[in-house]
Scaffold this active site. Structure first.
Site, PDB file in Angstrom:
ATOM      1  N   ARG A 135      51.131  44.928  41.702  1.00 22.15           N
ATOM      2  CA  ARG A 135      50.507  46.240  41.774  1.00 22.15           C
ATOM      3  C   ARG A 135      49.339  46.386  40.804  1.00 22.15           C
ATOM      4  O   ARG A 135      48.264  46.810  41.195  1.00 22.15           O
ATOM      5  CB  ARG A 135      51.608  47.251  41.473  1.00 22.15           C
ATOM      6  N   THR A 136      49.556  46.009  39.544  1.00 23.69           N
ATOM      7  CA  THR A 136      48.497  46.180  38.560  1.00 23.69           C
ATOM      8  C   THR A 136      47.288  45.333  38.941  1.00 23.69           C
ATOM      9  O   THR A 136      46.146  45.771  38.860  1.00 23.69           O
ATOM     10  CB  THR A 136      49.006  45.767  37.166  1.00 23.69           C
ATOM     11  N   LYS A 184      47.875  22.476  32.246  1.00 28.75           N
ATOM     12  CA  LYS A 184      47.478  21.179  31.682  1.00 28.75           C
ATOM     13  C   LYS A 184      47.371  21.244  30.164  1.00 28.75           C
ATOM     14  O   LYS A 184      46.935  20.284  29.531  1.00 28.75           O
ATOM     15  CB  LYS A 184      46.129  20.750  32.261  1.00 28.75           C
ATOM     16  N   ARG A 226      46.341  40.077  31.639  1.00 27.65           N
ATOM     17  CA  ARG A 226      47.775  40.278  31.418  1.00 27.65           C
ATOM     18  C   ARG A 226      48.319  38.981  30.842  1.00 27.65           C
ATOM     19  O   ARG A 226      47.978  37.892  31.306  1.00 27.65           O
ATOM     20  CB  ARG A 226      48.496  40.601  32.713  1.00 27.65           C
ATOM     21  N   HIS A 275      50.671  48.603  27.681  1.00 24.19           N
ATOM     22  CA  HIS A 275      50.104  48.573  29.023  1.00 24.19           C
ATOM     23  C   HIS A 275      49.296  49.862  29.144  1.00 24.19           C
ATOM     24  O   HIS A 275      49.717  50.826  29.776  1.00 24.19           O
ATOM     25  CB  HIS A 275      51.242  48.538  30.059  1.00 24.19           C
TER      26      HIS A 275
END
Lengths: 204, 311
Positions: free
Chosen positions: B59-60, B87, B109, B137
């Protein structure tokens, strides 16, 4: 900084200009069939509100004069019935501007209110001062995001000549002034001495 | 107040009440834009934004991507799985490489708290925190407060109760900062095992009784039980959690007033919130999602057009 401020249009003169502009609108939009008036936020909307008052008064006069004279009525109204003032809207162009990175002050947005469809309409964009033409350019972009008008015209109260940066010229013009870069034209609507236009000389 | 003071949005604590208000009034305008037939404006057509998602999100990420596209920005997406991160590339190297491709802004995020703060010290572009571990957030808190303001007229003086897993929740922490800054009262409600010790020092009430919190509040913001973070057993079973802390129609009918139900999603239906409540007229859950796009447009627009960016 403001160095000097000079009134260039006095209240009585401004009132004459508003009357002339409403006559021009009446003349070029018979019966206001499909015509809408859209003010550019924020100052174009102040101008439009004042213009709408003058236009409404003129329409009331006309309706009064033409009671009992069907022929005269047809002169101003293409449609049978009463002549009504065109629908009015407000358009904010902040998010369409190309110059927000070139300003020292950030721009704050205003509301857009277009409570009608633009399809097939004759739009008159209304702003108070035409300077570089960039606001109008942004206004055209913003307008077309709402639909496809048949025609778009431009009405300004003051056109500052010599500094236009785009090939944009008004269809209805209250007055033209020649100004320098360090001058600003400000229309003052809500003043105790009456609405007037001043020319302000600044340092920057 | 016409511009944001900081060039990043990392924590709600960096924002004053006036700045939050600026974001809200700008979001009002963008909400009008996204309800137009043509839902976009050309403001950020000269801006490229990278969405760096080192932790999964639906959603975000969609909300940010839609916000960016509706501002006409160019968007590149990056997720940690299947990238050079696996990696062994460091965070700074990853971001510097992306910025070398002439990216102007970063939305990130990350599973670690403080990752955005750390990054902001090493790169110069604006960074928007889209959730860092259990820390913050900020855009979620802004859209929650914006939704309360829209529903109730203002946030000032309102009583907001936050239910559920406060311990692991970045939404809870950002919400507390945002609501307190706007003058709301906040109460937290959840099992003692999911309540961080000393949280009262942020000026919030704490209770373990759902009925008490519901009777007190005007708005109930119900958080998701983060099943992925329950390796340690914080409560005996989901069923027991639902019995003690789940919110259902019966509980809401017992209190004699209308309260507004919010949830940041995704909902565990029948766990923290019963379906009849989530889908009722009291719930503004889908309005929150809609407002999320407008709020993110406002944040990105205000950061991208800060006058300090002029060179």
């Amino acid at each position: 900084m403001i160095l000097e401020s000079r009134v260039i249009v006095r209240p009585a003169h401004l009132s004459l200009i508003l009357q002339r502009l409403s006559e021009e609108l009446l003349e070029r939009h018979p019966g206001f069939h499909n015509t809408v008036l859209i003010g550019l936020q924020p100052r174009g909307v102040f101008f439009l509100n004042r213009l709408a008052q003058v236009l409404q008064a003129r329409i009331d006069d006309l309706s009064h004069e033409m009671d009992g004279s069907p022929e005269g009525h047809r002169l101003v109204s293409a449609q049978p019935g009463r002549l009504n003032i065109p629908a009015q809207g407000a358009l904010d162009v902040t998010f369409y501007r190309d110059d927000f990175r070139h300003r020292s002050e950030p721009l704050s947005a205003h509301t857009t209110q277009l409570p009608f469809s633009l399809e097939g309409k004759k739009v008159v964009l209304v702003d108070d001062v035409l300077f570089t033409g960039r606001t109008i350019r942004a206004g055209l972009d913003a307008l077309l995001d709402f639909g496809r008008p048949d025609r778009v015209e431009l009405m300004v109260l003051v056109s500052r000549r010599l500094r236009q940066e785009f090939p944009i010229h008004p269809d209805y013009c209250g007055m033209e002034v020649n100004t320098h870069d360090d001058e600003r034209v400000r229309v003052c609507w809500d003043e105790p001495e009456g609405a007037h236009i001043t020319l302000i000389k600044t340092t920057g | 107040m016409k511009a944001l003071a900081h060039s990043n949005l990392i924590s709600i604590r960096d924002l004053s009440a006036e700045e939050i208000d600026l974001i809200f009034t700008t979001a009002d305008n963008f909400k009008e834009v996204i309800n137009r037939p043509i839902k976009k404006v050309p403001s950020l057509r000269d801006t490229t934004i990278a969405n760096l998602f080192f932790e999964s999100s639906t959603r975000t990420r969609l909300s940010f991507e839609l916000a960016e596209k509706r501002l006409s920005a160019d968007v590149v997406n990056f997720s940690a799985s299947g990238s050079s991160v696996s990696k062994g590339e460091t965070l700074i190297d990853t971001v510097r490489n992306i910025l070398a491709m002439k990216v102007d802004m970063v939305v990130m995020r990350h599973p670690d708290a403080g990752a955005c703060q750390f990054l902001a010290r090493h790169v110069s572009c604006p960074i928007v925190n889209a959730g860092d571990g259990a820390h913050e957030h900020p855009t979620q808190a802004l859209l929650d407060a914006f939704s309360i303001r829209e529903k109730m007229g203002s946030v000032q003086g309102k009583r907001v109760a936050i239910f559920g897993d406060i311990l692991h929740s970045r939404v809870a922490l950002s919400n507390i900062f945002c609501l307190k800054a706007l003058g709301a009262e906040v109460m937290l409600c959840g099992p003692a095992t999911l309540m961080p010790r000393g949280i009262e020092e942020l000026g919030v009430g704490v209770t373990h009784q759902v009925r008490e919190a519901l009777a007190w509040c005007d708005v109930a913001n119900v958080l998701r039980i983060q099943l992925e973070r329950q390796q340690t057993r914080y409560f005996p079973s989901l069923r027991e959690y639902t019995q003690a802390f789940g919110i259902n129609r019966k509980l809401l009918d017992e209190i004699k007033k209308e309260i507004v139900i919010m949830h940041p999603g995704p909902i565990n239906r029948g766990v923290e919130l019963s379906s009849d409540v989530a889908d009722s007229g009291r719930s503004i859950i889908l309005q929150q999602v809609e407002n999320g796009v407008a709020i993110r447009m406002a944040v990105l627009y205000l950061l991208a057009t800060r006058p300090q960016l002029i060179e």
